[in-house]
Design an enzyme around this catalytic site. Sequence first.
Site, mmCIF file in Angstrom:
data_model
loop_
_atom_site.group_PDB
_atom_site.id
_atom_site.type_symbol
_atom_site.label_atom_id
_atom_site.label_comp_id
_atom_site.label_asym_id
_atom_site.label_seq_id
_atom_site.Cartn_x
_atom_site.Cartn_y
_atom_site.Cartn_z
ATOM 1 N N ALA A 88 5.076 1.965 13.951
ATOM 2 C CA ALA A 88 3.945 2.452 14.751
ATOM 3 C C ALA A 88 3.718 1.683 16.068
ATOM 4 C CB ALA A 88 2.692 2.479 13.888
ATOM 5 N N ASP B 30 0.507 3.160 9.621
ATOM 6 C CA ASP B 30 0.754 4.029 10.776
ATOM 7 C C ASP B 30 -0.534 4.625 11.320
ATOM 8 O OD1 ASP B 30 3.415 4.039 9.122
ATOM 9 O OD2 ASP B 30 3.884 4.523 11.202
ATOM 10 N N LYS C 262 4.440 4.405 5.310
ATOM 11 C CA LYS C 262 5.714 4.975 4.856
ATOM 12 C C LYS C 262 5.624 5.530 3.438
ATOM 13 C CE LYS C 262 8.657 5.426 6.719
ATOM 14 N NZ LYS C 262 8.855 6.730 7.386
ATOM 15 N N GLN D 54 14.596 1.744 5.630
ATOM 16 C CA GLN D 54 14.116 0.718 6.573
ATOM 17 C C GLN D 54 14.012 -0.648 5.906
ATOM 18 O OE1 GLN D 54 12.786 3.761 6.233
ATOM 19 N NE2 GLN D 54 11.901 4.529 8.122
HETATM 20 O O1 MRU Z 1 9.130 6.163 10.045
HETATM 21 P P1 MRU Z 1 8.925 4.761 10.534
HETATM 22 O O2 MRU Z 1 10.090 3.868 10.269
HETATM 23 O O3 MRU Z 1 8.490 4.728 11.974
HETATM 24 O O4 MRU Z 1 7.723 4.229 9.662
HETATM 25 C C1 MRU Z 1 7.260 2.931 9.858
HETATM 26 C C2 MRU Z 1 6.253 2.502 8.867
HETATM 27 O O5 MRU Z 1 5.812 3.250 8.035
HETATM 28 C C3 MRU Z 1 5.735 1.103 9.012
HETATM 29 O O6 MRU Z 1 5.388 0.579 7.764
HETATM 30 C C4 MRU Z 1 4.492 1.145 9.898
HETATM 31 O O7 MRU Z 1 4.783 1.750 11.133
HETATM 32 C C5 MRU Z 1 3.921 -0.192 10.144
HETATM 33 S S1 MRU Z 1 4.937 -1.062 11.269
HETATM 34 C C6 MRU Z 1 4.260 -2.423 11.879
#
Ligand code: MRU
Length: 331
Positions: A34, A223, A234, A182
């Site tokens: 995010a 997010d 996520k 991830q």
């Molecule tokens: O789909 P992504 O990889 O962009 O999702 C990211 C996440 O869900 C992270 O946990 C979230 O952005 C927090 S990052 C500091």
Amino acid sequence: MLDQRSLPTEETYIECDGPEEVAEAIRNMTIRGAPAIGVAAAMGIALGAMRLRVKTIGQFKEEFEGICRMMLETRPTAANLSWAVQRMKGVMRGHEGEGLDALRRSLKSEAMAIREMDIDVNRQMGHNGKRYIRNGSAILTHCNAGALATAGYGTALGVIRAAYEEGKGLEVYVCETRPQFQGARLTAWELNKEGIPATLITDGMSGYLMSRGVIHLVIVGADRISANGDVANKIGTYSLAILAKAHGIPFYVAAPLSTFDLTIGRGEEIPIEERDSREVTHPFGKQIAPEGVRVWNPAFDVTPHEYVTAIITEGGVAEEPFTTSIKDLFS
Ligand code: MRU
């Protein structure tokens, strides 16, 4: 930007020449997380402003609006994206009378400031959150909420980093985080690079680990967080929160204030991105499911605030009653 799609096996950097390329990099997850998405969008808007060959402020504004729209349409869930776009729009409004060159300079400095601010904010969050990690803790985390997901240091991993830098002994259990991995590809890579003890597990193993008393706390990023403290993060985060509650394990969220969306009262209102079914059926390009199988691929889920022990931000920590404590963070 570092192409996160090729990690952990290749460290490749790509160069974006225009806002369209930045938007595509956000869409295809060359850059993700995010806060990182927000920073990239601001940079993309600044880049667009630098490249615009127009003569009047009217034309500039029209093109600028189009670029902002394009950024906003890349990914729907992360609040940091619209937060960053709103900041860039604020600069446009505040400086439009100063001439095109001055305006371009102001937009560029704002994008740089957003990037710098994100690093500071993460460090502050680390400082505010490290007290929740005791010496000898085993911490479970999901997805990647580290330096890669931000301009640097990380949110959830920032808190872990801060505790580790203070000399606390700890072990991080990293959920692989299907379908995009991830956790396996990015979080394990970051932790390994810094020598922070880490153990990779598949997503389905977390309940067993908790039942065996292996995990002391869970920390994840976010997010988007609604005004009542419900947390979109996520896909798989919600399951971890329920498991944590069932086992009496604290569940922490670390997120900057730019992740809060106070226009949204409850988590149900948060838009959840749905991505291509091939992410599920063809991980790393290899088919693992029968041709034509029906697939559902929501990229995020929402954890109701009842399952959240505390939300760690740069401005302090919010706890139940979340509606009040979140309001206090913003006052
Ligand atoms: O789909 P992504 O990889 O962009 O999702 C990211 C996440 O869900 C992270 O946990 C979230 O952005 C927090 S990052 C500091």
